[in-house]
Design a protein around this motif. Structure first.
Motif, PDB file in Angstrom:
ATOM      1  N   GLU B  97       0.814  -1.224   0.000  1.00 28.37           N
ATOM      2  CA  GLU B  97       0.000   0.000   0.000  1.00 28.37           C
ATOM      3  C   GLU B  97       0.845   1.271   0.000  1.00 28.37           C
ATOM      4  OE1 GLU B  97      -0.157  -2.407   2.228  1.00 28.37           O
ATOM      5  OE2 GLU B  97      -0.277  -1.664   4.293  1.00 28.37           O
ATOM      6  N   ARG B  98       2.162   1.133   0.219  1.00 26.58           N
ATOM      7  CA  ARG B  98       3.009   2.332   0.125  1.00 26.58           C
ATOM      8  C   ARG B  98       3.615   2.494  -1.274  1.00 26.58           C
ATOM      9  NH1 ARG B  98       4.914   5.814   3.748  1.00 26.58           N
ATOM     10  NH2 ARG B  98       7.028   5.974   2.978  1.00 26.58           N
ATOM     11  N   ARG B  99       3.342   1.541  -2.138  1.00 23.64           N
ATOM     12  CA  ARG B  99       4.014   1.540  -3.434  1.00 23.64           C
ATOM     13  C   ARG B  99       3.743   2.803  -4.257  1.00 23.64           C
ATOM     14  NH1 ARG B  99       3.739  -3.161  -7.999  1.00 23.64           N
ATOM     15  NH2 ARG B  99       1.613  -2.415  -8.128  1.00 23.64           N
ATOM     16  N   GLU B 100       2.498   3.231  -4.302  1.00 27.16           N
ATOM     17  CA  GLU B 100       2.161   4.402  -5.109  1.00 27.16           C
ATOM     18  C   GLU B 100       2.879   5.661  -4.588  1.00 27.16           C
ATOM     19  OE1 GLU B 100       0.908   4.691  -7.974  1.00 27.16           O
ATOM     20  OE2 GLU B 100       1.103   6.881  -7.895  1.00 27.16           O
ATOM     21  N   LEU B 101       2.935   5.790  -3.264  1.00 25.00           N
ATOM     22  CA  LEU B 101       3.622   6.930  -2.655  1.00 25.00           C
ATOM     23  C   LEU B 101       5.123   6.896  -2.992  1.00 25.00           C
ATOM     24  CD1 LEU B 101       2.334   8.990  -0.456  1.00 25.00           C
ATOM     25  CD2 LEU B 101       3.959   7.917   1.075  1.00 25.00           C
ATOM     26  N   LEU B 102       5.703   5.710  -2.942  1.00 31.25           N
ATOM     27  CA  LEU B 102       7.136   5.579  -3.210  1.00 31.25           C
ATOM     28  C   LEU B 102       7.445   5.811  -4.692  1.00 31.25           C
ATOM     29  CD1 LEU B 102       7.799   2.586  -0.819  1.00 31.25           C
ATOM     30  CD2 LEU B 102       8.674   4.924  -0.554  1.00 31.25           C
ATOM     31  N   ARG B 103       6.485   5.472  -5.531  1.00 35.53           N
ATOM     32  CA  ARG B 103       6.627   5.759  -6.962  1.00 35.53           C
ATOM     33  C   ARG B 103       6.681   7.274  -7.186  1.00 35.53           C
ATOM     34  NH1 ARG B 103       3.902   1.933 -10.533  1.00 35.53           N
ATOM     35  NH2 ARG B 103       2.376   1.685  -8.881  1.00 35.53           N
ATOM     36  N   VAL B 160      13.312  -0.902  -7.920  1.00 35.67           N
ATOM     37  CA  VAL B 160      12.877  -0.158  -9.115  1.00 35.67           C
ATOM     38  C   VAL B 160      11.817  -0.952  -9.869  1.00 35.67           C
ATOM     39  CG1 VAL B 160      13.647   0.713 -11.365  1.00 35.67           C
ATOM     40  CG2 VAL B 160      15.010   1.185  -9.329  1.00 35.67           C
ATOM     41  N   ARG B 161      12.005  -2.296  -9.943  1.00 36.05           N
ATOM     42  CA  ARG B 161      10.983  -3.125 -10.591  1.00 36.05           C
ATOM     43  C   ARG B 161       9.675  -3.030  -9.815  1.00 36.05           C
ATOM     44  NH1 ARG B 161      13.542  -9.052 -11.392  1.00 36.05           N
ATOM     45  NH2 ARG B 161      11.711  -9.440 -12.677  1.00 36.05           N
ATOM     46  N   TRP B 162       9.787  -3.104  -8.501  1.00 38.41           N
ATOM     47  CA  TRP B 162       8.586  -3.128  -7.661  1.00 38.41           C
ATOM     48  C   TRP B 162       7.760  -1.851  -7.836  1.00 38.41           C
ATOM     49  CZ3 TRP B 162       7.774  -0.687  -2.543  1.00 38.41           C
ATOM     50  CH2 TRP B 162       6.583  -1.109  -1.934  1.00 38.41           C
ATOM     51  N   ILE B 163       8.435  -0.692  -7.758  1.00 37.75           N
ATOM     52  CA  ILE B 163       7.642   0.541  -7.855  1.00 37.75           C
ATOM     53  C   ILE B 163       7.186   0.819  -9.281  1.00 37.75           C
ATOM     54  CG2 ILE B 163       8.487   1.697  -5.755  1.00 37.75           C
ATOM     55  CD1 ILE B 163      10.254   3.409  -7.487  1.00 37.75           C
TER      56      ILE B 163
END
Lengths: 188, 188
Positions: B97-103, B160-163
């Protein structure tokens, strides 16, 4: 009237590193560097845009060399082989006689956060350029990124060993040894 | 009189990232961030020393977690196993759920050289801390440095792949896949 000065770049580089170590990078001026080298400020600016560039001038050329070497590798070469070839080409620009100067450079950079940040970013940019060169050769991601990042990691370790070693092993030797040691450590 | 604000840190982080993307990092002020979050500047400074820290506040904790995990690994664990365990512990702090923020964070950093430099240096410092933690466990150099550098390289690629992925693979999955792919690419 300007005249040719023998090895002006080398003399300026040596003078700058001496002063950065004696007084700190921030406290040193271009005028002082030129004076120490027995040259003029005008000559300084013929070689370097500013005092920071004395520490980083070789990197654009290095990146070009690495990218061109990858571009000229045989089609069927494995990605890691392309990167090793590129680092071999690179090591030609780090002859043993420059080792002491590069050691001094490292001490100066380690003492200054701004310079450390720049050095880290330059390495990250070089790694991205290698990954892009591999993609141009048809290597897909994530392999291109993994091999570029790992190649940079191995060459960074080899470089640090090279400038800190007191024995006379060359950078190409240390590069190969480091890569072999990594394979062992990965349990492969 | 100050009162407790629910999820103030998260709201400030989200507001800051929105503004950094809309106006640029340089042009954004703390007052604007607080206003967008519906909070006061005073609340902002309870969580962050300055606007740059909004992007980097988690890294000291992350480093501590990684170093402690290496310290608590079984004595006979291989160095790469210790580092993988450390990265697994780390991934708990990067939930989906933090992925979008980290992107969004990555886009902001990519647009600003000063932030890129800081990000690169932070990663280099984390890598040094991992190497030191391995040395504390009796791993000798160059293996400690090589495994720390390579572990960081693999985790950077996985991150980098994850985000950037649109599918739902988790960071631990991508870390393991990346390490396996590296072993294959090294021809081992």
């Amino acid at each position: 009237m300007s005249r040719w000065e023998p090895n002006a770049r080398g003399r300026l580089e040596q003078a700058a590193l001496e002063l950065y170590r004696e007084r700190g990078f921030e406290q040193t001026t271009v005028a002082q560097i030129a004076e120490r080298a027995g040259l003029t400020e005008r000559t300084f600016f013929r070689y370097f845009a500013d005092k920071r560039e004395v520490l980083f001038w070789g990197q654009a050329r290095l990146q070009e060399l690495i990218v061109n070497t990858i571009a000229s590798q045989p089609d069927r070469a494995a990605p890691i082989t392309m990167v090793v070839a590129a680092f071999d080409a690179m090591t030609a620009t780090f002859p043993q006689e420059r080792r002491e100067l590069l050691r001094q450079r490292q001490v100066v950079i380690a003492a200054n956060t701004e310079l450390q940040e720049r050095e880290s970013l330059k390495l990250a940019q070089l790694t991205s350029a290698i990954a892009e060169a591999l993609r141009q050769r048809g290597v897909t991601d994530p392999t291109a990124s993994l091999i570029a990042e790992t190649g940079s990691a191995v060459s960074k370790v080899a470089y640090v060993r090279w400038i800190s070693e007191t024995d006379q092993r060359t950078l190409p030797q240390l590069l190969r040894e480091s890569l072999d040691e990594l394979k062992v450590a990965l349990g492969s």
